[in-house]
Design a protein around this motif. Structure first.
Motif, PDB file in Angstrom:
ATOM      1  N   LYS A  35      43.660  51.187  60.827  1.00  0.00           N
ATOM      2  CA  LYS A  35      43.330  50.573  59.551  1.00  0.00           C
ATOM      3  C   LYS A  35      42.236  51.407  58.969  1.00  0.00           C
ATOM      4  CE  LYS A  35      42.693  45.514  60.808  1.00  0.00           C
ATOM      5  NZ  LYS A  35      41.844  44.591  61.158  1.00  0.00           N
ATOM      6  N   GLN A 148      32.157  49.039  59.155  1.00  0.00           N
ATOM      7  CA  GLN A 148      33.205  49.101  58.162  1.00  0.00           C
ATOM      8  C   GLN A 148      33.820  47.678  58.217  1.00  0.00           C
ATOM      9  OE1 GLN A 148      34.621  51.419  56.509  1.00  0.00           O
ATOM     10  NE2 GLN A 148      33.829  53.024  57.612  1.00  0.00           N
ATOM     11  N   TYR A 151      36.789  45.862  57.196  1.00  0.00           N
ATOM     12  CA  TYR A 151      38.072  45.665  57.531  1.00  0.00           C
ATOM     13  C   TYR A 151      37.966  45.141  58.970  1.00  0.00           C
ATOM     14  CZ  TYR A 151      38.646  49.472  54.123  1.00  0.00           C
ATOM     15  OH  TYR A 151      38.922  50.370  52.970  1.00  0.00           O
TER      16      TYR A 151
END
Length: 167
Positions: A35, A148, A151
């Protein structure tokens, strides 16, 4: 980025002692890597992880530092906290909520991008203390949700960590 030497040691140990845990950990970490593979190192936020807010110490093992880096952050020394884009503080006790506002007003910390952008987070001490393979994976997940957030959503927010809202 170096391919995580302490993480690799953990994998090698699991490979010989618990193949199911090895496969699970490797698969989950590979998903995180996948990712984040298109986010260059210079675009990853600088994160200062603090074990004791009173003296801004960083008493962490190398595996915890790697968990933060795997999760998409760039390790930032507490000596450079004035450059931190995110600050994560480990909650050792309830006194943290009384101490944290005072520390965040100190000159070096108050001028950081983390303060300006309301990017202060509190992580439960149990997340950091657990050094098993499951504990390491949980660290990566918690850090990924914080660092993050576009994500990753693992459902640890509100239980394992919270945002310390400055506003």
């Amino acid at each position: 980025m170096q391919r995580d030497s302490e993480y690799q040691k953990l994998l090698q140990t699991l490979k010989t002692t618990d193949i199911a845990a090895f496969e699970h950990l490797e698969e989950e970490i590979d998903i995180v890597y996948h990712k984040l593979k298109f986010i260059p190192a210079e675009s990853r936020p600088r994160v200062t992880l603090v074990s004791n807010v009173r003296d801004l110490s960083q008493d962490f093992n190398a595996l915890t530092q790697e968990a933060l880096e795997i999760a998409g952050g760039t390790w930032q020394s507490s000596a450079d906290i004035h450059n931190a884009e995110k600050i994560i503080v480990v909650q050792q006790d309830e006194q943290l909520y009384a101490d944290l506002p005072l520390v965040l007003q100190e000159d070096g910390v108050a001028q950081s991008p983390a303060i300006a952008n309301n990017e202060i987070y509190i992580v439960q001490q149990e997340v950091i203390e657990n050094t098993s393979s499951a504990g390491f994976l949980r660290q990566v997940e918690v850090f990924a949700e914080i660092v993050q957030s576009k994500y990753f959503v693992y459902g640890h927010n509100g239980q394992e960590w919270v945002q310390f809202d400055l506003r």
